[in-house]
Design an enzyme around this catalytic site. Sequence first.
Site, PDB file in Angstrom:
ATOM      1  N   GLU A 244       9.510   5.029  13.331  1.00  0.00           N
ATOM      2  CA  GLU A 244       9.243   6.270  12.908  1.00  0.00           C
ATOM      3  C   GLU A 244       7.877   6.495  12.793  1.00  0.00           C
ATOM      4  O   GLU A 244       7.156   5.722  11.695  1.00  0.00           O
ATOM      5  CB  GLU A 244      10.136   6.378  11.423  1.00  0.00           C
ATOM      6  CG  GLU A 244      11.290   5.934  11.571  1.00  0.00           C
ATOM      7  CD  GLU A 244      12.225   6.443  10.484  1.00  0.00           C
ATOM      8  OE1 GLU A 244      11.956   7.322   9.586  1.00  0.00           O
ATOM      9  OE2 GLU A 244      13.536   6.101  10.451  1.00  0.00           O
ATOM     10  N   CYS A 278       4.225  12.360   7.055  1.00  0.00           N
ATOM     11  CA  CYS A 278       4.167  12.386   8.338  1.00  0.00           C
ATOM     12  C   CYS A 278       4.842  13.962   9.073  1.00  0.00           C
ATOM     13  O   CYS A 278       4.294  14.228  10.038  1.00  0.00           O
ATOM     14  CB  CYS A 278       5.140  11.440   8.815  1.00  0.00           C
ATOM     15  SG  CYS A 278       6.810  11.686   7.950  1.00  0.00           S
TER      16      CYS A 278
HETATM   17  P1  NAD Z   1      -0.346   1.836  10.181  1.00  0.00           P
HETATM   18  O1  NAD Z   1       0.488   1.801  11.504  1.00  0.00           O
HETATM   19  O2  NAD Z   1      -1.702   1.615   9.960  1.00  0.00           O
HETATM   20  O3  NAD Z   1       0.414   0.812   9.218  1.00  0.00           O
HETATM   21  C1  NAD Z   1       1.796   0.815   8.951  1.00  0.00           C
HETATM   22  C2  NAD Z   1       2.227  -0.630   8.746  1.00  0.00           C
HETATM   23  O4  NAD Z   1       2.220  -1.270   9.805  1.00  0.00           O
HETATM   24  C3  NAD Z   1       1.384  -1.197   7.911  1.00  0.00           C
HETATM   25  O5  NAD Z   1       2.269  -2.110   7.057  1.00  0.00           O
HETATM   26  C4  NAD Z   1       0.697  -2.008   8.460  1.00  0.00           C
HETATM   27  O6  NAD Z   1      -0.013  -3.235   7.883  1.00  0.00           O
HETATM   28  C5  NAD Z   1       1.299  -2.531   9.682  1.00  0.00           C
HETATM   29  N1  NAD Z   1       0.947  -3.052  10.849  1.00  0.00           N
HETATM   30  C6  NAD Z   1      -0.485  -2.533  11.412  1.00  0.00           C
HETATM   31  N2  NAD Z   1      -0.771  -2.918  12.619  1.00  0.00           N
HETATM   32  C7  NAD Z   1       0.607  -3.890  13.013  1.00  0.00           C
HETATM   33  C8  NAD Z   1       0.836  -4.459  14.046  1.00  0.00           C
HETATM   34  N3  NAD Z   1       0.177  -4.627  15.051  1.00  0.00           N
HETATM   35  N4  NAD Z   1       2.149  -5.011  14.070  1.00  0.00           N
HETATM   36  C9  NAD Z   1       2.887  -4.924  13.101  1.00  0.00           C
HETATM   37  N5  NAD Z   1       2.626  -4.236  11.891  1.00  0.00           N
HETATM   38  C10 NAD Z   1       1.238  -3.606  12.091  1.00  0.00           C
HETATM   39  O7  NAD Z   1      -0.095   3.251   9.377  1.00  0.00           O
HETATM   40  P2  NAD Z   1      -0.490   3.683   8.114  1.00  0.00           P
HETATM   41  O8  NAD Z   1      -1.933   4.299   8.101  1.00  0.00           O
HETATM   42  O9  NAD Z   1       0.022   2.691   7.087  1.00  0.00           O
HETATM   43  O10 NAD Z   1       0.613   4.985   7.755  1.00  0.00           O
HETATM   44  C11 NAD Z   1       0.277   6.459   8.151  1.00  0.00           C
HETATM   45  C12 NAD Z   1       1.141   6.640   9.227  1.00  0.00           C
HETATM   46  O11 NAD Z   1       2.515   6.267   9.115  1.00  0.00           O
HETATM   47  C13 NAD Z   1       0.926   8.075   9.910  1.00  0.00           C
HETATM   48  O12 NAD Z   1       0.834   8.023  11.376  1.00  0.00           O
HETATM   49  C14 NAD Z   1       2.381   8.630   9.643  1.00  0.00           C
HETATM   50  O13 NAD Z   1       2.566   9.731  10.286  1.00  0.00           O
HETATM   51  C15 NAD Z   1       3.068   7.481   9.758  1.00  0.00           C
HETATM   52  N6  NAD Z   1       4.374   7.950   8.829  1.00  0.00           N
HETATM   53  C16 NAD Z   1       5.654   8.114   9.606  1.00  0.00           C
HETATM   54  C17 NAD Z   1       6.744   8.413   9.080  1.00  0.00           C
HETATM   55  C18 NAD Z   1       8.076   8.828   9.870  1.00  0.00           C
HETATM   56  O14 NAD Z   1       9.008   8.690   9.295  1.00  0.00           O
HETATM   57  N7  NAD Z   1       8.078   9.379  10.929  1.00  0.00           N
HETATM   58  C19 NAD Z   1       6.833   8.266   7.666  1.00  0.00           C
HETATM   59  C20 NAD Z   1       5.652   7.928   6.816  1.00  0.00           C
HETATM   60  C21 NAD Z   1       4.497   7.700   7.675  1.00  0.00           C
END
Ligand code: NAD
Length: 474
Positions: A244, A278
Amino acid sequence: MKTLQNLTGGVWGDSLGDALLDVVNPATEEVVARLPGGCRADVDRAVETAVKAQPAWAALPVAERVARVTAWADAVAGHADELAELECREMGKPVGVGRVFIDGAVAGLKASAAQALSYGFEENIGRPDGSCTKVLRHPLGATAVITPWNFPVAMVLGALGPLLAAGNTVVVKPSERSPLSAVRLFELLGLPPGVVNLVLGDARAGAPLAEHPDIRLVHFTGSVGAGRKVGAGTGGLLRRAVLELGGKDPVVVDAGVDPVETAAAVAFGAFINTGQICTSMERVYVHQDIAEEFVEALVEAAGTYTAGDGHDEGVMMGPLSDARQRDTVRRHVAEAVARGATVRAGGVEPDGKGFFYPATVLTGVDESMSVMTEETFGPLAPVVVVPSFEEGLERASRSRFGLAATVYTRDPAHVAAAARMPVGVVWINQWQGGGPERLYEPAGDSGMGATGSTAAYDAATRPASVHIAAGTAS
Ligand code: NAD
């Protein structure tokens, strides 16, 4: 300064790694706690524990698992104020706003767990020759949930109900920017040891978790960039992933709607949670016939989103979650202005501490600007005036993302046209909403894997069939 701990097999303990990260209150820039940076050894320990705990958890009757998850949801509900305060401290969300979403997430956890009571874990299909096909839906085993910081409690609770009620165990890796509320959530957990384990850290914990061969499903919510890496890893391992990811959601405002009322709704969609949803409205297309009145009303509405410390009464909008988020907003606005856009509201940062950015309205933008092509994740409403509804819809549909879209119109033909937009959810004359039946899969770069209805149970289980010949004693 307190250093947060991992939860493995029901026991809280220090990380096996040395790296530490700060938790920074974005309203004050003060360090409020420390957490482990994360390491493979922490992940291995948690996954091994989850694998061992899974058979006994799956062996419990479904109703017992549902009752245990529901009891946890009740415990969370009893601490909702405290959790909302922790969210405010770690990522800036106003306490009152946080409280609303936590209440919703608790209700969602209960409802999604209760779905297990009617889900078809076993179906017997009799055949004309007297034989029978039994379709069983087995739990997958140990699974992983990786979450972002924008709804720290809701994102964790939203993923866990079906996974647990279906008989899986879970290793949770919350965002490194919002670990305080996650730790508190799992202090309230009353499930058998090892059923839910918590590993703290950034990608140093997330990547080895997502790529762990004993993890059967990764439920990942976060950015497109990290989601791609997770998908590449699970693809290589032939494991399931539900991704997501981010969006750049449009809103199309047709002629014939009330421009003032609609502007207030668009302001809410663009600015609530400081634009860090998001499905925040990040591109606004308005029909030329009502554009002037609409933009004036949007500018006025933006002025009512007072930014401040979310602990304070009456604050509508907290700070951005950190300096990195604010840099993205700054960059998008500066680029748009340098290329001819006009700032109609906001755009000027307040002095002092905190990663604040005001609710901002831009006009005169064009679709080649980053403000219209990249996810901003900030309180920004860039407005494009279009000569017709059809052109607005066509432009709104032209994006590499495909999470959701909102359309305000009074024309039934336009409602029908909007329904075909290439996104997971189209909202008509309201933003958000739709019950648990809202089944969808994001389009384009916004992710993969269906959500809603019974999709989470389909993802959390593996179907297998047993065919029993006629006359077999059973
Ligand atoms: P992010 O991708 O930086 O981090 C999300 C999570 O992934 C964190 O726990 C992070 O530590 C982990 N992570 C980072 N790199 C990783 C890797 N290589 N492998 C595994 N885990 C890893 O995102 P963010 O800045 O925390 O959140 C914002 C983003 O989330 C925005 O793009 C937003 O649109 C999206 N989001 C989507 C939804 C949805 O339902 N589609 C809901 C909420 C947020």
